[in-house]
Design a protein around this motif. Structure first.
Motif, short mmCIF file in Angstrom:
data_model
loop_
_atom_site.label_atom_id
_atom_site.label_comp_id
_atom_site.label_asym_id
_atom_site.label_seq_id
_atom_site.Cartn_x
_atom_site.Cartn_y
_atom_site.Cartn_z
N LEU A 29 0.83 -1.20 0.00
CA LEU A 29 0.00 0.00 0.00
C LEU A 29 0.86 1.25 0.00
CD1 LEU A 29 -2.78 1.30 0.04
CD2 LEU A 29 -2.71 1.20 2.54
N SER A 30 1.93 1.24 0.77
CA SER A 30 2.83 2.37 0.83
C SER A 30 3.41 2.69 -0.55
CB SER A 30 3.96 2.10 1.82
OG SER A 30 4.89 3.14 1.82
N ASN A 31 3.79 1.65 -1.29
CA ASN A 31 4.32 1.86 -2.65
C ASN A 31 3.27 2.47 -3.56
OD1 ASN A 31 6.97 1.00 -2.26
ND2 ASN A 31 6.44 -1.13 -2.62
N TYR A 32 2.02 2.04 -3.45
CA TYR A 32 0.95 2.62 -4.26
C TYR A 32 0.72 4.08 -3.88
CZ TYR A 32 -0.40 -2.09 -5.86
OH TYR A 32 -0.43 -3.35 -6.42
N GLU A 33 0.66 4.34 -2.57
CA GLU A 33 0.43 5.71 -2.11
C GLU A 33 1.53 6.66 -2.57
OE1 GLU A 33 -0.19 5.93 2.11
OE2 GLU A 33 -2.25 5.17 1.95
N ALA A 34 2.76 6.20 -2.55
CA ALA A 34 3.91 7.05 -2.90
C ALA A 34 4.13 7.13 -4.41
CB ALA A 34 5.16 6.52 -2.22
N GLY A 35 3.39 6.34 -5.18
CA GLY A 35 3.56 6.36 -6.62
C GLY A 35 4.75 5.56 -7.11
N ARG A 36 5.33 4.75 -6.23
CA ARG A 36 6.46 3.91 -6.65
C ARG A 36 5.99 2.72 -7.48
NH1 ARG A 36 8.15 5.49 -1.35
NH2 ARG A 36 7.05 3.69 -0.47
N ARG A 37 4.74 2.33 -7.28
CA ARG A 37 4.11 1.27 -8.08
C ARG A 37 2.74 1.77 -8.50
NH1 ARG A 37 3.69 -4.31 -5.38
NH2 ARG A 37 3.11 -4.83 -7.50
N VAL A 38 2.28 1.29 -9.64
CA VAL A 38 0.97 1.69 -10.15
C VAL A 38 0.03 0.48 -10.03
CG1 VAL A 38 -0.33 2.50 -12.16
CG2 VAL A 38 2.01 3.33 -11.75
N PRO A 39 -1.06 0.64 -9.27
CA PRO A 39 -1.97 -0.49 -9.12
C PRO A 39 -2.76 -0.73 -10.40
CG PRO A 39 -2.86 1.45 -8.03
CD PRO A 39 -1.48 1.81 -8.51
N GLY A 40 -3.09 -1.99 -10.64
CA GLY A 40 -3.96 -2.33 -11.75
C GLY A 40 -5.41 -2.01 -11.39
N LEU A 41 -6.30 -2.20 -12.34
CA LEU A 41 -7.70 -1.86 -12.12
C LEU A 41 -8.30 -2.64 -10.95
CD1 LEU A 41 -10.22 -0.31 -12.91
CD2 LEU A 41 -10.67 -2.06 -14.64
N ALA A 42 -7.99 -3.93 -10.84
CA ALA A 42 -8.53 -4.73 -9.73
C ALA A 42 -8.05 -4.19 -8.39
CB ALA A 42 -8.13 -6.19 -9.89
N GLU A 43 -6.78 -3.79 -8.31
CA GLU A 43 -6.25 -3.24 -7.07
C GLU A 43 -6.88 -1.88 -6.76
OE1 GLU A 43 -4.25 -4.51 -9.48
OE2 GLU A 43 -3.45 -6.28 -8.46
N CYS A 44 -7.08 -1.06 -7.79
CA CYS A 44 -7.73 0.24 -7.61
C CYS A 44 -9.12 0.06 -7.04
CB CYS A 44 -7.80 1.00 -8.93
SG CYS A 44 -6.22 1.56 -9.58
#
Length: 75
Positions: A29-44
């Motif tokens: 979650l931290s990586n998604y919040e910081a923009g280090r990883r981009v979540p796919g549609l299912a994760e979004c």
């Protein structure tokens, strides 16, 4: 760009509460919040669902705003 952290904090939801709801690692979650990883549609969708289940009132477009339309350069 996403607004996960902004919406989560505005709703008074801790990162730990959201990762528990999602059954994810805090690093993910931290990586998604910081923009280090981009979540796919299912994760979004899972993130939005988790936020709403914990008391936030948000949509997919609130958390993941659409990118501004690209204006083609004049020929």
């Amino acid at each position: 760009m996403n607004r996960i952290s902004e919406i989560r904090r505005a709703a008074g939801i801790s990162q730990l509460a959201l990762v528990d709801q999602l059954r994810w690692s805090q690093g993910r979650l931290s990586n998604y919040e910081a923009g280090r990883r981009v979540p796919g549609l299912a994760e979004c969708r899972a993130i939005v669902r988790g936020l709403n289940e914990l008391g936030a009132c948000c949509t997919l477009d609130d958390v993941f705003p659409p990118e501004p339309a690209q204006i083609p350069a004049a020929a």
